[in-house]
Each structure stands twice: as C-alpha cells, then as structure tokens.
Scaffold this motif. Structure first.
Motif, PDB file in Angstrom:
ATOM      1  N   ARG A  40      -0.136  10.387  11.073  1.00 28.45           N
ATOM      2  CA  ARG A  40      -0.279  10.369   9.753  1.00 28.45           C
ATOM      3  C   ARG A  40       0.105  11.177   8.863  1.00 28.45           C
ATOM      4  O   ARG A  40       0.749  10.916   7.793  1.00 28.45           O
ATOM      5  CB  ARG A  40      -1.960  10.251   9.319  1.00 28.45           C
ATOM      6  CG  ARG A  40      -2.719  11.396   9.690  1.00 28.45           C
ATOM      7  CD  ARG A  40      -4.216  11.231   9.614  1.00 28.45           C
ATOM      8  NE  ARG A  40      -4.946  12.239  10.083  1.00 28.45           N
ATOM      9  CZ  ARG A  40      -6.402  12.280  10.336  1.00 28.45           C
ATOM     10  NH1 ARG A  40      -7.041  11.323   9.720  1.00 28.45           N
ATOM     11  NH2 ARG A  40      -6.937  13.477  10.540  1.00 28.45           N
ATOM     12  N   ALA A  41       0.436  12.558   9.198  1.00 30.74           N
ATOM     13  CA  ALA A  41       1.030  13.614   7.999  1.00 30.74           C
ATOM     14  C   ALA A  41       2.598  13.010   8.142  1.00 30.74           C
ATOM     15  O   ALA A  41       3.073  13.138   6.897  1.00 30.74           O
ATOM     16  CB  ALA A  41       1.008  14.880   8.780  1.00 30.74           C
ATOM     17  N   GLU A  42       3.038  12.612   9.139  1.00 30.40           N
ATOM     18  CA  GLU A  42       4.429  12.174   8.829  1.00 30.40           C
ATOM     19  C   GLU A  42       4.686  11.011   8.163  1.00 30.40           C
ATOM     20  O   GLU A  42       5.533  10.868   7.359  1.00 30.40           O
ATOM     21  CB  GLU A  42       4.878  11.909  10.388  1.00 30.40           C
ATOM     22  CG  GLU A  42       4.992  12.945  11.238  1.00 30.40           C
ATOM     23  CD  GLU A  42       5.438  12.638  12.720  1.00 30.40           C
ATOM     24  OE1 GLU A  42       6.329  12.114  12.631  1.00 30.40           O
ATOM     25  OE2 GLU A  42       4.444  13.270  13.604  1.00 30.40           O
ATOM     26  N   LEU A 100      10.412   2.601   6.720  1.00 25.92           N
ATOM     27  CA  LEU A 100       9.844   2.764   5.700  1.00 25.92           C
ATOM     28  C   LEU A 100      10.613   3.520   4.508  1.00 25.92           C
ATOM     29  O   LEU A 100      10.508   3.438   3.171  1.00 25.92           O
ATOM     30  CB  LEU A 100       8.412   3.591   5.700  1.00 25.92           C
ATOM     31  CG  LEU A 100       7.252   2.871   6.737  1.00 25.92           C
ATOM     32  CD1 LEU A 100       6.270   3.750   7.041  1.00 25.92           C
ATOM     33  CD2 LEU A 100       7.055   1.380   5.791  1.00 25.92           C
ATOM     34  N   ARG A 101      11.347   4.643   4.965  1.00 25.59           N
ATOM     35  CA  ARG A 101      12.599   5.466   4.225  1.00 25.59           C
ATOM     36  C   ARG A 101      13.182   4.508   3.707  1.00 25.59           C
ATOM     37  O   ARG A 101      13.551   4.979   2.439  1.00 25.59           O
ATOM     38  CB  ARG A 101      12.945   6.562   5.107  1.00 25.59           C
ATOM     39  CG  ARG A 101      13.708   7.493   4.158  1.00 25.59           C
ATOM     40  CD  ARG A 101      14.233   8.689   5.128  1.00 25.59           C
ATOM     41  NE  ARG A 101      13.442   9.337   6.091  1.00 25.59           N
ATOM     42  CZ  ARG A 101      13.680   9.252   7.289  1.00 25.59           C
ATOM     43  NH1 ARG A 101      14.870   8.463   7.744  1.00 25.59           N
ATOM     44  NH2 ARG A 101      13.030   9.513   8.313  1.00 25.59           N
ATOM     45  N   ASP A 102      14.049   3.672   4.271  1.00 29.46           N
ATOM     46  CA  ASP A 102      15.080   2.681   3.983  1.00 29.46           C
ATOM     47  C   ASP A 102      14.673   2.018   2.891  1.00 29.46           C
ATOM     48  O   ASP A 102      15.335   1.487   1.918  1.00 29.46           O
ATOM     49  CB  ASP A 102      15.615   2.110   4.797  1.00 29.46           C
ATOM     50  CG  ASP A 102      16.460   2.976   6.180  1.00 29.46           C
ATOM     51  OD1 ASP A 102      16.917   4.098   5.635  1.00 29.46           O
ATOM     52  OD2 ASP A 102      16.710   2.606   7.088  1.00 29.46           O
ATOM     53  N   ARG A 103      13.278   1.602   2.946  1.00 32.37           N
ATOM     54  CA  ARG A 103      12.725   0.654   1.862  1.00 32.37           C
ATOM     55  C   ARG A 103      12.534   1.507   0.558  1.00 32.37           C
ATOM     56  O   ARG A 103      12.277   0.804  -0.477  1.00 32.37           O
ATOM     57  CB  ARG A 103      11.320   0.207   2.292  1.00 32.37           C
ATOM     58  CG  ARG A 103      11.127  -1.224   1.530  1.00 32.37           C
ATOM     59  CD  ARG A 103      10.228  -1.892   1.925  1.00 32.37           C
ATOM     60  NE  ARG A 103       9.677  -2.796   0.889  1.00 32.37           N
ATOM     61  CZ  ARG A 103       8.290  -2.825   0.477  1.00 32.37           C
ATOM     62  NH1 ARG A 103       7.359  -2.624   1.502  1.00 32.37           N
ATOM     63  NH2 ARG A 103       8.112  -3.756  -0.443  1.00 32.37           N
ATOM     64  N   HIS A 156       6.151   8.986   3.245  1.00 31.50           N
ATOM     65  CA  HIS A 156       7.159   7.606   3.212  1.00 31.50           C
ATOM     66  C   HIS A 156       5.849   6.253   2.642  1.00 31.50           C
ATOM     67  O   HIS A 156       6.430   5.506   2.909  1.00 31.50           O
ATOM     68  CB  HIS A 156       7.665   7.297   4.605  1.00 31.50           C
ATOM     69  CG  HIS A 156       8.434   8.472   5.031  1.00 31.50           C
ATOM     70  ND1 HIS A 156       9.556   8.734   4.444  1.00 31.50           N
ATOM     71  CD2 HIS A 156       8.285   9.449   6.077  1.00 31.50           C
ATOM     72  CE1 HIS A 156      10.095   9.741   4.980  1.00 31.50           C
ATOM     73  NE2 HIS A 156       9.421  10.323   5.869  1.00 31.50           N
ATOM     74  N   LEU A 157       4.811   6.721   2.386  1.00 27.92           N
ATOM     75  CA  LEU A 157       4.043   5.680   1.971  1.00 27.92           C
ATOM     76  C   LEU A 157       3.462   5.959   0.502  1.00 27.92           C
ATOM     77  O   LEU A 157       3.624   7.338  -0.076  1.00 27.92           O
ATOM     78  CB  LEU A 157       2.699   5.731   2.869  1.00 27.92           C
ATOM     79  CG  LEU A 157       3.012   5.123   4.446  1.00 27.92           C
ATOM     80  CD1 LEU A 157       1.539   5.197   5.170  1.00 27.92           C
ATOM     81  CD2 LEU A 157       3.681   3.847   4.344  1.00 27.92           C
ATOM     82  N   ARG A 159       4.059  -2.643   1.274  1.00 31.35           N
ATOM     83  CA  ARG A 159       4.516  -2.467   2.652  1.00 31.35           C
ATOM     84  C   ARG A 159       3.372  -2.895   3.559  1.00 31.35           C
ATOM     85  O   ARG A 159       2.229  -2.424   3.201  1.00 31.35           O
ATOM     86  CB  ARG A 159       4.772  -0.790   2.623  1.00 31.35           C
ATOM     87  CG  ARG A 159       6.118  -0.244   2.087  1.00 31.35           C
ATOM     88  CD  ARG A 159       6.275   1.138   2.294  1.00 31.35           C
ATOM     89  NE  ARG A 159       7.457   1.372   1.560  1.00 31.35           N
ATOM     90  CZ  ARG A 159       7.797   2.652   1.403  1.00 31.35           C
ATOM     91  NH1 ARG A 159       7.012   3.511   1.418  1.00 31.35           N
ATOM     92  NH2 ARG A 159       8.959   2.731   0.836  1.00 31.35           N
ATOM     93  N   LEU A 160       3.735  -3.247   4.788  1.00 35.63           N
ATOM     94  CA  LEU A 160       2.480  -3.891   5.540  1.00 35.63           C
ATOM     95  C   LEU A 160       2.584  -3.140   6.833  1.00 35.63           C
ATOM     96  O   LEU A 160       3.498  -3.051   7.772  1.00 35.63           O
ATOM     97  CB  LEU A 160       2.566  -5.498   5.817  1.00 35.63           C
ATOM     98  CG  LEU A 160       2.916  -6.219   4.725  1.00 35.63           C
ATOM     99  CD1 LEU A 160       3.157  -7.723   5.116  1.00 35.63           C
ATOM    100  CD2 LEU A 160       1.459  -6.420   3.831  1.00 35.63           C
ATOM    101  N   LEU A 161       1.379  -2.384   7.281  1.00 34.81           N
ATOM    102  CA  LEU A 161       1.242  -1.782   8.198  1.00 34.81           C
ATOM    103  C   LEU A 161       0.076  -2.320   9.075  1.00 34.81           C
ATOM    104  O   LEU A 161      -0.871  -2.518   8.952  1.00 34.81           O
ATOM    105  CB  LEU A 161       1.079  -0.164   8.104  1.00 34.81           C
ATOM    106  CG  LEU A 161       1.795   0.709   7.325  1.00 34.81           C
ATOM    107  CD1 LEU A 161       1.216   2.155   7.174  1.00 34.81           C
ATOM    108  CD2 LEU A 161       3.140   0.619   7.948  1.00 34.81           C
TER     109      LEU A 161
END
Length: 194
Positions: A57-59, A190-193, A63-64, A27-29
């Motif tokens: 960041r907590a959210e 991110l969740r979908d991935r 998902h990371l 994943r690229l942020l």
C-alpha cells in the motif's frame, strides 16, 4: 479513526458507468483474486488482490489520488482495502456499491474469461460439506458433530468481523491464484495514467 462501514463512500454502478462513458472514469482497483478477476472484470480495471494491496500500500499511495474506486465481488473486500489505504494515509476512496455482482446485474460492460467459482461460493461449498458430513457421521460417532459447530462459529465470526479465514485460505489455492499480479506493472500503469 473509525472503522465502521458508514464512513466508506460508495458509488452506484450506474454512476460509475456514466463516469466511464463520459471519459471521466476513475481508476479502478479490483481487489479480488487473480482467478476471479480473469473470470470477469470491468474493462480498464487493475487487479491488485487484497493481500498484495495491503502489503504494497505504501507504494500505491504515490500513484493514487481521490479518483479511485475499489471493486470486489460484493463490496466486503473492497471495504477492507479502503480501510487499509485510509490507514496508510489515502482517505476519500470509493467502493463500488454491490461490487461486480451489482455491476453485472446492471448490465454494465465486462471482460469475460474462463468461468470459475467465486470465493464466496467456494466457502459455502466447503463449509456446507463439512457441516453435512460431520452431522451425518456424528450420528454414528459421538462428538464429530462438534466440528460443524466450530465451522458455524467461524462463519458467525466472519460475518461479525467482515472477514473470512476460510476465504483467505481458499484464495491461496492455485485454482484461485492464477497468474500472480505484478505490482510493479500495475504501479507503472497507474503512473502512466497520471
């Protein structure tokens, strides 16, 4: 927890490119401003400006995973993002070595939009202009040259702390903001991935 740059795991542009080409891309942020992101970014990356990442960041934590690479122009903001996420409980992130500058220099694929000046170039223009003008005016008006000294002190502090107050202020301008990043949309992606 240490905060020195030696604990940050880097990833060379060639290694990231190979992972992406092999279908194992992390994943690229991209933590640059939306304006910078719209100008040029790595295909498939998600734009989460550094301020938004710190705020939410907590959210993002749920998902990371460890397969995340943080991207900015040169690596400095990505390192700050890594520190913020590590402090929130997500260790073992990687930062793209040399950022977008190195990625483009390696000839790696990018998506391009409308050309804009990056924040570092804007800071150099503003700081240099202030120093130039106050230096010239200071020859006629005693004491004005001290404004340039303050700018120099600010740039020195920015280098020592790897932060930049002028850059943070410039990032708030409409020119740099572009459309606001919708954090919920990024998190859904991110969740979908997963």
């Amino acid at each position: 927890m240490t905060t020195d740059a030696s604990r940050i795991a880097g990833l060379a542009p060639a290694a990231l490119r190979q992972l992406i080409e092999d279908g194992r891309g992390p994943r690229l942020l991209d933590v640059r401003t939306p304006g910078e992101f719209r100008t040029v970014h790595i295909p498939g990356s998600h734009n989460v400006p550094l301020d938004s990442l710190r705020e939410h960041r907590a959210e993002f934590l749920t998902h990371l995973d460890q397969d995340v690479v943080l991207v900015c122009r040169s690596g400095a903001r990505a390192a700050q993002a890594e520190q913020a996420l590590a402090e929130a409980g997500l260790p073992h992130l990687r930062v793209l070595d040399g950022g977008m500058t190195a990625w483009e220099a390696a000839g790696a694929p990018v998506n391009r939009g409308e050309a804009r000046w990056d924040l570092e170039r804007q800071v150099r223009l503003i700081a240099g202009s202030v120093v130039l003008v106050t230096g010239v005016v200071g020859m006629l008006v005693p004491g004005v040259h001290l404004i340039g000294t303050v700018i120099g002190a600010g740039l020195t502090f920015a280098a020592l702390t790897n932060t930049c107050a002028m850059g943070m202020m410039l990032s708030k301008l409409p020119y740099n903001r572009g459309p606001r990043t919708d954090v919920r949309t990024v998190i859904a992606s991110l969740r979908d991935r997963s």
